[in-house]
Write a protein that holds these residues in place. Structure first.
Motif, short mmCIF file in Angstrom:
data_model
loop_
_atom_site.label_atom_id
_atom_site.label_comp_id
_atom_site.label_asym_id
_atom_site.label_seq_id
_atom_site.Cartn_x
_atom_site.Cartn_y
_atom_site.Cartn_z
N LEU A 49 0.82 -1.21 0.00
CA LEU A 49 0.00 0.00 0.00
C LEU A 49 0.85 1.26 0.00
N ARG A 50 2.01 1.21 0.62
CA ARG A 50 2.89 2.37 0.62
C ARG A 50 3.35 2.69 -0.81
N TYR A 51 3.74 1.68 -1.54
CA TYR A 51 4.16 1.91 -2.92
C TYR A 51 2.97 2.29 -3.79
N TYR A 52 1.87 1.58 -3.60
CA TYR A 52 0.70 1.86 -4.43
C TYR A 52 0.21 3.28 -4.24
N ALA A 53 0.16 3.76 -3.01
CA ALA A 53 -0.31 5.12 -2.73
C ALA A 53 0.59 6.16 -3.39
N ALA A 54 1.87 5.86 -3.49
CA ALA A 54 2.81 6.81 -4.09
C ALA A 54 2.75 6.82 -5.62
N ASN A 55 2.11 5.83 -6.19
CA ASN A 55 2.06 5.70 -7.66
C ASN A 55 0.67 5.30 -8.13
N ILE A 56 -0.36 5.82 -7.48
CA ILE A 56 -1.71 5.27 -7.62
C ILE A 56 -2.33 5.48 -9.00
N ALA A 57 -1.90 6.50 -9.71
CA ALA A 57 -2.52 6.76 -11.01
C ALA A 57 -1.49 6.90 -12.12
N ALA A 58 -0.38 6.21 -11.97
CA ALA A 58 0.67 6.29 -13.00
C ALA A 58 0.18 5.76 -14.33
N ASP A 59 -0.49 4.61 -14.31
CA ASP A 59 -0.98 4.00 -15.56
C ASP A 59 -2.45 3.60 -15.49
N THR A 60 -3.12 3.92 -14.40
CA THR A 60 -4.55 3.62 -14.27
C THR A 60 -5.35 4.51 -15.21
N GLN A 61 -6.40 3.96 -15.82
CA GLN A 61 -7.25 4.76 -16.69
C GLN A 61 -8.68 4.21 -16.71
N LEU A 62 -9.58 5.08 -17.12
CA LEU A 62 -10.96 4.64 -17.31
C LEU A 62 -11.01 3.62 -18.45
N TYR A 63 -11.86 2.63 -18.32
CA TYR A 63 -12.10 1.74 -19.45
C TYR A 63 -12.75 2.53 -20.58
N ASN A 64 -12.43 2.14 -21.80
CA ASN A 64 -13.04 2.79 -22.96
C ASN A 64 -14.56 2.71 -22.88
N GLY A 65 -15.20 3.82 -23.05
CA GLY A 65 -16.66 3.86 -23.04
C GLY A 65 -17.26 4.29 -21.72
N ILE A 66 -16.48 4.33 -20.63
CA ILE A 66 -17.05 4.66 -19.33
C ILE A 66 -17.53 6.11 -19.29
N SER A 67 -16.76 7.02 -19.82
CA SER A 67 -17.17 8.43 -19.82
C SER A 67 -18.50 8.60 -20.55
N GLN A 68 -18.59 7.99 -21.72
CA GLN A 68 -19.83 8.08 -22.50
C GLN A 68 -20.99 7.41 -21.78
N LEU A 69 -20.72 6.27 -21.15
CA LEU A 69 -21.75 5.55 -20.42
C LEU A 69 -22.31 6.40 -19.28
N LEU A 70 -21.44 6.98 -18.48
CA LEU A 70 -21.90 7.78 -17.34
C LEU A 70 -22.66 9.01 -17.81
N ALA A 71 -22.20 9.62 -18.90
CA ALA A 71 -22.89 10.79 -19.43
C ALA A 71 -24.28 10.42 -19.93
N GLN A 72 -24.39 9.26 -20.58
CA GLN A 72 -25.69 8.85 -21.12
C GLN A 72 -26.66 8.48 -20.00
N LEU A 73 -26.16 7.83 -18.97
CA LEU A 73 -27.03 7.50 -17.83
C LEU A 73 -27.55 8.78 -17.19
N SER A 74 -26.68 9.76 -17.01
CA SER A 74 -27.09 11.03 -16.43
C SER A 74 -28.13 11.73 -17.30
N ALA A 75 -27.92 11.69 -18.61
CA ALA A 75 -28.86 12.34 -19.53
C ALA A 75 -30.23 11.69 -19.48
N ASN A 76 -30.28 10.42 -19.10
CA ASN A 76 -31.54 9.70 -19.01
C ASN A 76 -32.11 9.70 -17.59
N GLY A 77 -31.52 10.49 -16.72
CA GLY A 77 -32.05 10.63 -15.37
C GLY A 77 -31.78 9.44 -14.48
#
Length: 217
Positions: free
Chosen positions: A75-103
């Motif tokens: 956890l010490r190492y992970y916390a220091a490098n937590i978003a070095a290569d982490t990313q959203l899966y393809n389509g997640i941004s669009q998915l969340l936006a579409q869900l919001s648009a549909n209430g």
């Protein structure tokens, strides 16, 4: 989509591909102890089970005797490098936006510790904008217990029977079913070769995040 009022999501292996950084943390521990590193496929297979799953794979029975020591190193190492290569899966941004648009309301229910969950949020504004985030230590119990999922629905003020839960691990499906929700298995996530997700009892499964929209329609 009017019959579904909320979709709740697991985090690792469902919204975020965290395996590269989780695997890097494991390899940092192994390297420090003069042990050979693991490959990316190992990280992908076990990251859904967090530091415990990765360390238990690498150390086998030795893990149980050194649990706290190894977890602290990880956890010490992970916390220091937590978003070095982490990313959203393809389509997640669009998915969340579409869900919001549909209430349709959205929330995160993860077994990741709250400190790690919240540390990731500034890197991903789409997730930081979600009003409800329940982590592995928010309550006294974590998934597969249904309480974290029920708590998220309560925070959204939506009856669980009008919610769906999406995750990539057996405990996600168990928790969602116990909470009375429809469950969706994210097959694109962290499922090891030896696991048998067809026996987990999910109501639906998807190979890509945007396929969820097709199910909701």
């Amino acid at each position: 989509m009017n019959q579904v009022k909320a979709v709740l999501f697991d985090l690792d292996g469902t919204l975020l591909d965290t395996a590269p950084d989780m695997g890097a943390a494991l390899n940092a521990v192994l390297r420090e102890e003069g042990r050979p590193p693991v490959g990316p496929e190992v990280a992908k297979s076990f990251s859904s089970h967090g530091s415990r799953g990765l360390l238990e794979y690498a150390y086998a029975a030795e893990f149980h005797a050194r649990r706290e020591e190894l977890r602290d190193k990880f956890l010490r190492y992970y916390a220091a490098n937590i978003a070095a290569d982490t990313q959203l899966y393809n389509g997640i941004s669009q998915l969340l936006a579409q869900l919001s648009a549909n209430g349709i309301a959205t929330a995160i229910v993860t077994n990741k510790p709250q400190a790690m969950t919240e540390q990731l949020m500034p890197y991903f504004p789409e997730l930081a904008a979600l009003p409800v985030r329940v982590s592995g230590d928010t309550l006294a119990v974590a998934k597969p217990h249904p309480d974290p999922i029920l708590y998220a629905a309560e925070q959204l003020a939506i009856d669980p029977t009008h919610c769906w839960y999406v995750g990539d691990a057996e405990r996600d499906i168990q928790a969602g079913r116990a909470a009375g929700m429809k469950t969706v298995l994210a097959r694109y996530g962290y499922i090891a070769a030896h696991e048998q997700p067809e026996h987990w009892g999910a109501d639906y499964s998807i190979e890509h995040p945007l396929q969820l929209l097709e199910l909701l329609r």
